[in-house]
Design an enzyme around this catalytic site. Structure first.
Site, mmCIF file in Angstrom:
data_model
loop_
_atom_site.group_PDB
_atom_site.id
_atom_site.type_symbol
_atom_site.label_atom_id
_atom_site.label_comp_id
_atom_site.label_asym_id
_atom_site.label_seq_id
_atom_site.Cartn_x
_atom_site.Cartn_y
_atom_site.Cartn_z
ATOM 1 C CG ASN A 107 -0.422 0.710 2.409
ATOM 2 O OD1 ASN A 107 -0.500 1.941 2.504
ATOM 3 N ND2 ASN A 107 0.130 -0.055 3.346
ATOM 4 C CG ASN B 87 2.874 4.524 1.985
ATOM 5 O OD1 ASN B 87 3.735 4.240 1.166
ATOM 6 N ND2 ASN B 87 2.126 3.621 2.586
ATOM 7 C CB THR B 88 3.633 10.609 5.317
ATOM 8 O OG1 THR B 88 2.255 10.207 5.303
ATOM 9 C CG2 THR B 88 3.705 12.107 5.567
ATOM 10 C CE LYS C 129 2.253 -0.198 13.090
ATOM 11 N NZ LYS C 129 0.865 -0.353 12.586
ATOM 12 C CB SER D 179 3.393 5.447 7.454
ATOM 13 O OG SER D 179 2.994 5.391 6.097
ATOM 14 C CG ASN E 197 4.019 1.169 9.744
ATOM 15 O OD1 ASN E 197 3.323 0.755 8.831
ATOM 16 N ND2 ASN E 197 3.767 2.300 10.371
ATOM 17 C CG PHE F 44 -0.924 8.974 7.281
ATOM 18 C CD1 PHE F 44 -0.755 7.611 7.451
ATOM 19 C CD2 PHE F 44 -0.071 9.841 7.963
ATOM 20 C CE1 PHE F 44 0.249 7.111 8.272
ATOM 21 C CE2 PHE F 44 0.942 9.352 8.793
ATOM 22 C CZ PHE F 44 1.103 7.983 8.947
#
Length: 358
Positions: A123, A190-191, A221, A188, A250, A127
């Protein structure tokens, strides 16, 4: 002749869902969960089918009773829309989010991919969520709902690294009276720049700030792609700064794990199993008994959950494997844990937690 119930089995539903784009399938599954939540008779029936509780599995954590140790990982319920349906799925607790201060659309589509040959998901969502105000309204409606729940928080994409603390301050203030714990998500992939916040000075600053705002347990996390010694050092810093626990891990950006991967986004599911376990074990060896540890990443069986528990996990979380196995997996893990505990002569899960180090 199939019974009417078996027609609605997850494996039959999966055949339909897997014909849909993954994000559409997620929305359809979510609609089903909301439907179940609004039909008390159906909710009770499905919960009776899936929910496992047993004295051996019950734990008191953060002042709350967790009926079983298997929870839903963050990312599935980004906007707190499915909380009341989670017990019916068999989960002992849930974690909503990641929620950001302001609503955001996330990254461009397509951004969610099934790696079917690998029983994994990739993915690059970024967010996507309706923001803290929307989440707050959802949580306010749950006043009488007695079920352990964490809130996973992250910064908005357009917030610079220098201003990131302000976003987390906004979120701590918004949710200080809601949920049973808060998770700081700086892991994450993805940011842009988010993982750069996995450093000692930011960790010290964010936990110092959290202590000023909320009495809730605040957890960190972390990403699975750090060197074990770096991850251990970071986690130790967090615990010394006031973290009530560590969640590992993660998604991974190790695209060498499969030839089927895209070159962006994070991979979860079976491909992450060993990587997540190895990092968790390294952290558990150092921090078991000093803080609460939660393991997530590729947990697909009672045996794998038990391996994490013996490595120090008080709780485990599942998400991607749910896509492939459905709620039967949660029941299977919990029932399997009871058998594994009994086989090893344990009377309660607490005796098995951290058994590798005893």
């Amino acid at each position: 002749m199939e019974s009417p119930l078996s027609l609605f089995s997850y494996q039959n539903l999966k055949k339909i869902l897997f014909k849909l784009d993954p994000e559409t399938a997620h929305s359809v599954a979510g609609l089903g969960l909301r439907t179940i939540a609004h039909c008390p008779t159906l909710l009770r029936f499905v919960k009776n089918q899936n929910f496992v509780t047993h004295p051996m599995l019950q734990q008191k954590i953060f002042g709350r009773t967790f009926q079983n140790p298997v929870g839903l990982g963050a990312g599935f319920d980004k906007n707190g829309q499915y909380i009341t349906a989670m017990p019916a799925m068999g989960f002992g607790f849930t974690e909503v989010g990641t929620v950001t201060p302001l609503p955001q659309d996330g990254n461009a589509k397509p951004r969610l991919f099934r790696l079917i040959e690998d029983n994994s998901i990739q993915n690059a969502m970024g967010f996507n969520n309706k923001g803290s105000h929307y989440m707050l309204q959802r949580l306010k409606k749950l006043y009488f709902f007695d079920y352990p729940m964490g809130i996973n928080i992250g910064k908005n994409k357009l917030t610079s690294e220098d201003d990131a603390l302000n976003d987390y301050e906004t979120l701590f203030k918004a949710f200080k009276d809601y949920g049973d714990y808060i998770v700081i998500n700086i892991s994450s992939p993805n940011t842009p720049g988010l993982r750069d916040l996995q450093n000692e000075s930011f960790i010290n600053a964010i936990f110092a700030m959290a202590k000023e705002i909320t009495t809730q347990p605040v957890l960190l996390k972390i990403a699975p792609d750090m060197e074990p010694e770096d991850a251990i050092a970071l986690c130790k810093t967090a615990v010394e700064a006031g973290a009530a626990g560590i969640i590992a891990s993660n998604t991974t950006i190790d695209y060498s794990l499969t030839t089927h991967a895209k070159d962006f986004g994070g991979i979860s599911g079976a491909l992450l199993t060993d990587k997540s376990y190895q990092l968790f074990k390294a952290i558990g060896k150092e921090l078991y008994g000093k803080t609460l540890l939660i393991s997530v990443g590729g947990i697909d069986s009672a045996e794998e959950a038990y391996r994490r528990i013996k490595a120090g996990a008080s709780l485990v979380q599942v998400y991607s494997m749910l896509v492939y196995r459905g709620p039967a997996l949660i029941k299977e893990i919990n029932e399997g844990l009871i058998k594994l505990l009994q086989k090893d002569g344990y009377k309660h899960i607490s005796e098995a937690i951290g058994a590798d180090y005893k």
